[in-house]
Write an enzyme that holds these catalytic residues in place. Structure first.
Site, short mmCIF file in Angstrom:
data_model
loop_
_atom_site.label_atom_id
_atom_site.label_comp_id
_atom_site.label_asym_id
_atom_site.label_seq_id
_atom_site.Cartn_x
_atom_site.Cartn_y
_atom_site.Cartn_z
N GLY A 23 0.77 -1.24 0.00
CA GLY A 23 0.00 0.00 0.00
C GLY A 23 0.80 1.28 0.00
O GLY A 23 0.30 2.33 0.42
N SER A 24 2.03 1.25 -0.51
CA SER A 24 2.82 2.50 -0.47
C SER A 24 2.24 3.55 -1.41
O SER A 24 2.31 4.76 -1.10
CB SER A 24 4.30 2.23 -0.78
N ARG A 76 -14.65 -14.48 -10.37
CA ARG A 76 -14.32 -13.08 -10.62
C ARG A 76 -15.58 -12.19 -10.64
O ARG A 76 -15.64 -11.14 -10.01
CB ARG A 76 -13.55 -12.92 -11.94
N MET A 101 -3.90 -6.77 -7.10
CA MET A 101 -3.37 -7.89 -7.88
C MET A 101 -4.50 -8.78 -8.41
O MET A 101 -4.56 -9.98 -8.14
CB MET A 101 -2.39 -8.71 -7.03
N ARG A 102 -5.40 -8.15 -9.14
CA ARG A 102 -6.52 -8.92 -9.65
C ARG A 102 -7.03 -8.27 -10.93
O ARG A 102 -7.14 -7.03 -11.01
CB ARG A 102 -7.63 -8.87 -8.59
N LEU A 104 -9.76 -7.13 -13.62
CA LEU A 104 -11.14 -6.68 -13.44
C LEU A 104 -12.03 -7.33 -14.50
O LEU A 104 -11.64 -7.49 -15.65
CB LEU A 104 -11.22 -5.16 -13.59
N HIS A 120 1.48 1.36 -13.07
CA HIS A 120 2.33 0.26 -13.52
C HIS A 120 3.79 0.72 -13.51
O HIS A 120 4.08 1.82 -13.99
CB HIS A 120 1.91 -0.18 -14.92
N ASP A 152 -8.48 -0.67 -18.90
CA ASP A 152 -9.43 -1.12 -19.92
C ASP A 152 -9.41 -2.65 -19.96
O ASP A 152 -8.86 -3.28 -19.05
CB ASP A 152 -9.17 -0.45 -21.28
N GLU A 153 -9.98 -3.24 -20.99
CA GLU A 153 -10.16 -4.70 -20.98
C GLU A 153 -8.86 -5.47 -21.21
O GLU A 153 -8.85 -6.68 -21.06
CB GLU A 153 -11.24 -5.12 -21.99
#
Ligand code: GRF
Length: 213
Positions: A23-24, A76, A101-102, A104, A120, A152-153
């Site tokens: 969480g930095s 998901r 880390m998932r 969407l 990123h 985005d996707e």
């Protein structure tokens, strides 16, 4: 395509921070708000999909509203439906993925169109995916950095809001490089939130540009 303002008027733009780990980046955003460098926004809720995440404990220490929605072992779409409901319940305007880390689901993306930011640790489109700092170091690039972009996707792919670049030093190893990139991330995320929250932008093709008022 042009984007509507995130929010006009005097109400602060409400951030929903999603994290899974230390969480930095979240803490850097919280500190920017506290110090008055990032104005016109507030953290509405910090959501972790991992109960033991350090970032979650820090949110609690700061007295921020937080929620745990454990994703492990869940489908998901089911987990994302809960996340969407949670963000809506907290009246979130802008979702900030900060080490979340998932991937969407399409439903999550559709629930917050151009309202989900991700960070990123590389200059996209170079080195998407995991361990981007190590990828860049091993590749031998001379310049790298970080990117804040709309989700985005596709993985690490959406419209770029802010990038910050640093040189790779002869003295660097993968660890020192990652640390210097992280310091840039902590500046870049607040900068990107400020730009989006201002609403004074347009998206032309893939280009995020300041709107001339
Ligand atoms: C950061 O390097 C970010 O770019 C990547 O995940 C890491 C999260 O770090 N998406 P932290 O949890 O914010 O410290």
């Amino acid at each position: 395509m042009s984007a509507a303002p995130a929010k006009a008027g005097r109400d602060p733009v409400r951030l929903g921070i999603l994290l899974s780990g230390r969480g930095s980046n979240f803490l850097a955003i919280a500190e920017s708000i506290r110090a008055g460098r990032l104005k016109g926004v507030e953290i509405a809720v910090v959501v972790s999909n991992v109960a033991e995440a350090d970032g979650l404990a820090k949110a609690q220490e700061l007295g921020l509203t937080s929620e745990v929605l454990v994703s492990k072992g869940r489908k998901r779409q089911e987990h994302d439906a809960d996340a969407i409901a949670c963000l809506r319940a907290h009246r979130v305007d802008l979702v900030c993925l900060a080490g979340y880390m998932r991937l969407l689901s399409p439903e999550f993306l559709a629930a917050f169109p151009n309202r989900i930011l991700n960070i990123h640790p590389s200059l996209l489109p170079a080195f998407p995916g995991l361990e981007a700092q190590e990828q860049a170091f091993e590749y031998g690039v001379k310049v790298t950095g970080c990117t804040v972009h709309f989700a985005d996707e596709h993985l690490d792919h959406g419209v770029i809001v802010v990038q910050r670049a640093i040189p790779v030093l002869e003295s660097d190893d993968a660890h020192s490089l990652a640390e210097r990139i992280l310091a840039e991330e902590h500046i870049a995320y607040s900068e990107a939130i400020a730009r989006v929250a201002s609403g004074e932008y347009e998206i032309r093709g893939r280009r995020f540009v300041k709107r001339i008022l």
